[in-house]
Every structure is written in C-alpha cells, then in structure tokens.
Scaffold this motif. Structure first.
Motif, PDB file in Angstrom:
ATOM      1  N   ARG A 125       0.708  -1.074  -0.080  1.00  0.00           N
ATOM      2  CA  ARG A 125      -0.039  -0.211  -0.212  1.00  0.00           C
ATOM      3  C   ARG A 125       0.804   1.181   0.091  1.00  0.00           C
ATOM      4  O   ARG A 125       0.200   2.368  -0.239  1.00  0.00           O
ATOM      5  N   ASN A 126       2.253   0.999  -0.035  1.00  0.00           N
ATOM      6  CA  ASN A 126       2.912   2.364   0.065  1.00  0.00           C
ATOM      7  C   ASN A 126       3.031   2.916  -1.412  1.00  0.00           C
ATOM      8  O   ASN A 126       2.350   2.109  -2.522  1.00  0.00           O
ATOM      9  N   ARG A 127       3.152   4.090  -1.538  1.00  0.00           N
ATOM     10  CA  ARG A 127       2.795   4.832  -2.969  1.00  0.00           C
ATOM     11  C   ARG A 127       3.751   4.180  -4.414  1.00  0.00           C
ATOM     12  O   ARG A 127       2.788   3.953  -5.181  1.00  0.00           O
ATOM     13  N   TYR A 128       4.922   3.728  -4.090  1.00  0.00           N
ATOM     14  CA  TYR A 128       5.507   3.231  -5.192  1.00  0.00           C
ATOM     15  C   TYR A 128       5.152   1.569  -5.472  1.00  0.00           C
ATOM     16  O   TYR A 128       5.070   1.376  -6.642  1.00  0.00           O
ATOM     17  N   ALA A 129       5.070   0.991  -4.439  1.00  0.00           N
ATOM     18  CA  ALA A 129       4.409  -0.389  -4.868  1.00  0.00           C
ATOM     19  C   ALA A 129       3.189  -0.449  -5.171  1.00  0.00           C
ATOM     20  O   ALA A 129       2.895  -1.287  -6.126  1.00  0.00           O
ATOM     21  N   PHE A 130       2.114   0.385  -4.673  1.00  0.00           N
ATOM     22  CA  PHE A 130       0.928   0.307  -5.280  1.00  0.00           C
ATOM     23  C   PHE A 130       0.800   0.830  -6.708  1.00  0.00           C
ATOM     24  O   PHE A 130       0.079  -0.024  -7.303  1.00  0.00           O
ATOM     25  N   LYS A 131       1.455   1.808  -7.075  1.00  0.00           N
ATOM     26  CA  LYS A 131       1.365   2.261  -8.254  1.00  0.00           C
ATOM     27  C   LYS A 131       2.069   1.335  -9.347  1.00  0.00           C
ATOM     28  O   LYS A 131       1.546   1.073 -10.391  1.00  0.00           O
ATOM     29  N   LEU A 132       3.163   0.629  -8.730  1.00  0.00           N
ATOM     30  CA  LEU A 132       3.901  -0.396  -9.570  1.00  0.00           C
ATOM     31  C   LEU A 132       2.916  -1.534  -9.872  1.00  0.00           C
ATOM     32  O   LEU A 132       2.722  -2.189 -11.026  1.00  0.00           O
ATOM     33  N   MET A 133       2.353  -1.932  -8.932  1.00  0.00           N
ATOM     34  CA  MET A 133       1.514  -3.177  -8.887  1.00  0.00           C
ATOM     35  C   MET A 133       0.236  -2.827  -9.721  1.00  0.00           C
ATOM     36  O   MET A 133       0.021  -3.817 -10.758  1.00  0.00           O
ATOM     37  N   THR A 134      -0.421  -1.687  -9.797  1.00  0.00           N
ATOM     38  CA  THR A 134      -1.495  -1.613 -10.507  1.00  0.00           C
ATOM     39  C   THR A 134      -1.156  -1.327 -11.878  1.00  0.00           C
ATOM     40  O   THR A 134      -1.935  -1.971 -12.949  1.00  0.00           O
ATOM     41  N   ALA A 135       0.130  -0.838 -12.450  1.00  0.00           N
ATOM     42  CA  ALA A 135       0.537  -0.810 -13.497  1.00  0.00           C
ATOM     43  C   ALA A 135       0.867  -2.000 -14.118  1.00  0.00           C
ATOM     44  O   ALA A 135       0.676  -2.388 -15.627  1.00  0.00           O
ATOM     45  N   LEU A 136       1.345  -3.049 -13.649  1.00  0.00           N
ATOM     46  CA  LEU A 136       1.746  -4.104 -14.012  1.00  0.00           C
ATOM     47  C   LEU A 136       0.509  -5.089 -14.539  1.00  0.00           C
ATOM     48  O   LEU A 136       0.425  -5.743 -15.269  1.00  0.00           O
ATOM     49  N   ILE A 137      -0.368  -4.844 -13.336  1.00  0.00           N
ATOM     50  CA  ILE A 137      -1.597  -5.732 -13.687  1.00  0.00           C
ATOM     51  C   ILE A 137      -2.387  -5.217 -14.886  1.00  0.00           C
ATOM     52  O   ILE A 137      -2.965  -5.944 -15.682  1.00  0.00           O
ATOM     53  N   SER A 138      -2.475  -3.872 -15.025  1.00  0.00           N
ATOM     54  CA  SER A 138      -3.277  -3.415 -16.234  1.00  0.00           C
ATOM     55  C   SER A 138      -2.477  -3.741 -17.462  1.00  0.00           C
ATOM     56  O   SER A 138      -3.119  -3.904 -18.808  1.00  0.00           O
ATOM     57  N   ARG A 139      -1.046  -3.665 -17.747  1.00  0.00           N
ATOM     58  CA  ARG A 139      -0.413  -3.563 -18.640  1.00  0.00           C
ATOM     59  C   ARG A 139      -0.332  -5.220 -19.108  1.00  0.00           C
ATOM     60  O   ARG A 139      -0.551  -5.254 -20.187  1.00  0.00           O
ATOM     61  N   TYR A 140      -0.181  -5.865 -18.285  1.00  0.00           N
ATOM     62  CA  TYR A 140       0.177  -7.443 -18.867  1.00  0.00           C
ATOM     63  C   TYR A 140      -1.424  -7.928 -18.833  1.00  0.00           C
ATOM     64  O   TYR A 140      -1.572  -9.210 -19.538  1.00  0.00           O
ATOM     65  N   SER A 141      -2.193  -7.532 -18.166  1.00  0.00           N
ATOM     66  CA  SER A 141      -3.783  -7.887 -18.561  1.00  0.00           C
ATOM     67  C   SER A 141      -4.227  -7.557 -20.090  1.00  0.00           C
ATOM     68  O   SER A 141      -4.810  -8.643 -20.771  1.00  0.00           O
ATOM     69  N   LEU A 142      -3.773  -6.554 -20.400  1.00  0.00           N
ATOM     70  CA  LEU A 142      -4.025  -6.070 -21.847  1.00  0.00           C
ATOM     71  C   LEU A 142      -3.100  -7.080 -22.813  1.00  0.00           C
ATOM     72  O   LEU A 142      -3.798  -7.517 -23.822  1.00  0.00           O
ATOM     73  N   LYS A 143      -1.937  -7.164 -22.317  1.00  0.00           N
ATOM     74  CA  LYS A 143      -0.961  -8.061 -23.190  1.00  0.00           C
ATOM     75  C   LYS A 143      -1.380  -9.541 -23.408  1.00  0.00           C
ATOM     76  O   LYS A 143      -1.225  -9.907 -24.274  1.00  0.00           O
ATOM     77  N   PHE A 144      -1.815  -9.992 -22.212  1.00  0.00           N
ATOM     78  CA  PHE A 144      -2.314 -11.421 -22.454  1.00  0.00           C
ATOM     79  C   PHE A 144      -3.636 -11.767 -22.556  1.00  0.00           C
ATOM     80  O   PHE A 144      -4.019 -12.942 -22.206  1.00  0.00           O
ATOM     81  N   PHE A 145      -4.440 -10.779 -22.655  1.00  0.00           N
ATOM     82  CA  PHE A 145      -6.024 -10.903 -22.889  1.00  0.00           C
ATOM     83  C   PHE A 145      -6.552 -11.472 -21.490  1.00  0.00           C
ATOM     84  O   PHE A 145      -7.334 -12.411 -21.950  1.00  0.00           O
ATOM     85  N   ILE A 146      -6.156 -10.957 -20.610  1.00  0.00           N
ATOM     86  CA  ILE A 146      -6.861 -11.233 -19.240  1.00  0.00           C
ATOM     87  C   ILE A 146      -8.017 -10.175 -18.883  1.00  0.00           C
ATOM     88  O   ILE A 146      -7.575  -9.069 -18.788  1.00  0.00           O
ATOM     89  N   LYS A 147      -9.065 -10.841 -18.393  1.00  0.00           N
ATOM     90  CA  LYS A 147     -10.169  -9.854 -18.254  1.00  0.00           C
ATOM     91  C   LYS A 147     -10.043  -9.618 -16.718  1.00  0.00           C
ATOM     92  O   LYS A 147     -10.168 -10.673 -16.009  1.00  0.00           O
ATOM     93  N   ILE A 148      -9.787  -8.487 -15.952  1.00  0.00           N
ATOM     94  CA  ILE A 148      -9.889  -8.287 -14.706  1.00  0.00           C
ATOM     95  C   ILE A 148     -11.151  -7.840 -14.197  1.00  0.00           C
ATOM     96  O   ILE A 148     -11.529  -6.669 -14.561  1.00  0.00           O
ATOM     97  N   GLU A 149     -11.664  -8.517 -13.369  1.00  0.00           N
ATOM     98  CA  GLU A 149     -13.041  -8.379 -12.747  1.00  0.00           C
ATOM     99  C   GLU A 149     -12.866  -7.561 -11.635  1.00  0.00           C
ATOM    100  O   GLU A 149     -13.732  -6.507 -11.445  1.00  0.00           O
ATOM    101  N   GLN A 150     -12.115  -7.807 -10.550  1.00  0.00           N
ATOM    102  CA  GLN A 150     -11.921  -6.986  -9.563  1.00  0.00           C
ATOM    103  C   GLN A 150     -10.189  -7.143  -8.722  1.00  0.00           C
ATOM    104  O   GLN A 150      -9.490  -8.245  -9.186  1.00  0.00           O
ATOM    105  N   VAL A 151     -10.068  -6.279  -8.299  1.00  0.00           N
ATOM    106  CA  VAL A 151      -8.787  -6.118  -7.746  1.00  0.00           C
ATOM    107  C   VAL A 151      -8.752  -5.416  -6.242  1.00  0.00           C
ATOM    108  O   VAL A 151      -9.446  -4.544  -6.214  1.00  0.00           O
ATOM    109  N   SER A 152      -8.163  -5.980  -5.397  1.00  0.00           N
ATOM    110  CA  SER A 152      -8.001  -5.548  -4.026  1.00  0.00           C
ATOM    111  C   SER A 152      -6.294  -5.577  -3.600  1.00  0.00           C
ATOM    112  O   SER A 152      -6.113  -6.652  -3.593  1.00  0.00           O
ATOM    113  N   ILE A 153      -5.655  -4.750  -3.685  1.00  0.00           N
ATOM    114  CA  ILE A 153      -4.425  -4.700  -3.196  1.00  0.00           C
ATOM    115  C   ILE A 153      -4.170  -4.146  -1.648  1.00  0.00           C
ATOM    116  O   ILE A 153      -4.524  -3.241  -1.256  1.00  0.00           O
TER     117      ILE A 153
END
Length: 187
Positions: A58-86
């Motif tokens: 939940r710190n600023r850097y790790a939270f931003k990095l995790m959300t960016a990685l999830i959104s980037r690679y979900s698009l790349k690998f055609f994964i539909k993200i229904e819900q996220v909770s960090i």
C-alpha cells in the motif's frame, strides 16, 4: 504394480481439485499441475514477505507499480480483470482468461516483473540483501458455479474496503445480511 500404486498418493484431494499454489504447495496436496479454466473466473492471490517490501504493497511506489503491471499485462495476455484488491501484504484478483497459455504467462510475468522492479531500486542495491519478495507461489482457485463466485466477489470487495479504512471484524465472513451487502457495494 506396487510402483504404480505409489503414484496414487500424488492425486489431489477433491477439496483442492480447483486450487493450486500458496500454502498448498508445501504439502503434497498442491503438487499437481495448476488447474486453469478459460470458462470460469479464477481467484488469484499473491502474498509478499512483509519484511522484503518496506511499507507493504500500500505504499505509494509499490501500489502504483502493482496496478500498472496488472493493467499492462492483462492487456498483453488478454486477461479480463473483474476485481482487484491490493492489501498491505497480499493482492486479490478475480480474473478470466481466453487461453491457458495466456493465463500461465500472466501468472509468471506479473509477480516476476514486480519482484524485479522492487529489487532494482537504489535502496535495495545499497542494502545488499537478496530476500525473496513473494512468500508463496501464486494461489489460484477456479470458481465453479455462481455461489462461490459471489462469495469471492464479496470477499474481495470487503478486503478493499478494509484496506481503505473500514474497521475489521472477526465475524465479517460469517455471513453478511442483505443490508450489509447493499452497504458493501454502495460505498
């Protein structure tokens, strides 16, 4: 004959036939191949070592990095993200994939890229320690049917609200009333 029967103990018990990873991996229950489905949603949990990531997820850097990685690679690998909770020490995802190979790539790349980016920071280079970022392998569970899907969806939503300041209750999972469910999704 005896040798063939010795392999029977490696079969996964029926309770864990749709689960893989996490603490199951440490016992013989989770040593089979990872069950993945392209038709059903998958509950994915990634758990970190608290001491390896300063301030948690939940710190600023790790939270931003995790959300960016999830959104980037979900698009790349055609994964539909229904819900996220960090959370501070783990991430819950409710995902759907189109192909098994794409799901496997997503499960491999997102934790790997996060660990690589977290260990390549200037602070970690100065400390010189090589501690593992992830506590366990990614835990996945296939949601067969609407009721388990609804329970996991409400659980992830409740976790996200608790991460944002809702008070924690030990009896939170004993069954929510209709009013509590409505409150859960209206906030």
């Amino acid at each position: 004959m005896i040798k063939q029967q010795s392999f029977l103990s490696l079969k996964v018990p029926w309770q864990h036939r749709f689960c893989h990873g996490g603490t199951l991996r440490k016992s013989s229950k989770g040593r089979g191949s990872r069950p993945l489905s392209t038709k059903d949603p998958i509950h994915l949990v990634l758990k970190i070592n608290k001491s390896s990531v300063r301030g948690g997820l939940r710190n600023r850097y790790a939270f931003k990095l995790m959300t960016a990685l999830i959104s980037r690679y979900s698009l790349k690998f055609f994964i539909k993200i229904e819900q996220v909770s960090i959370q501070n020490d783990h991430v819950h995802l409710l995902i759907r994939g189109t192909r098994r190979s794409k799901l496997q790539s997503f499960l491999r790349v997102v934790p790997g890229q996060f660990a690589q980016n977290m260990t390549d920071t200037p602070e970690s280079r100065n400390e010189g320690k090589k501690e593992k970022i992830w506590k366990y392998r990614p835990f996945t569970r296939i949601m067969k049917g609407f009721k388990p899907y609804q329970i996991v969806r409400d659980y992830i939503q409740l976790n996200e609200l608790e991460a944002n300041g809702r008070p924690y209750s030990k009896t939170r999972l004993r069954g929510l009333s209709e009013e509590q469910l409505i409150e859960l999704w209206t906030l």
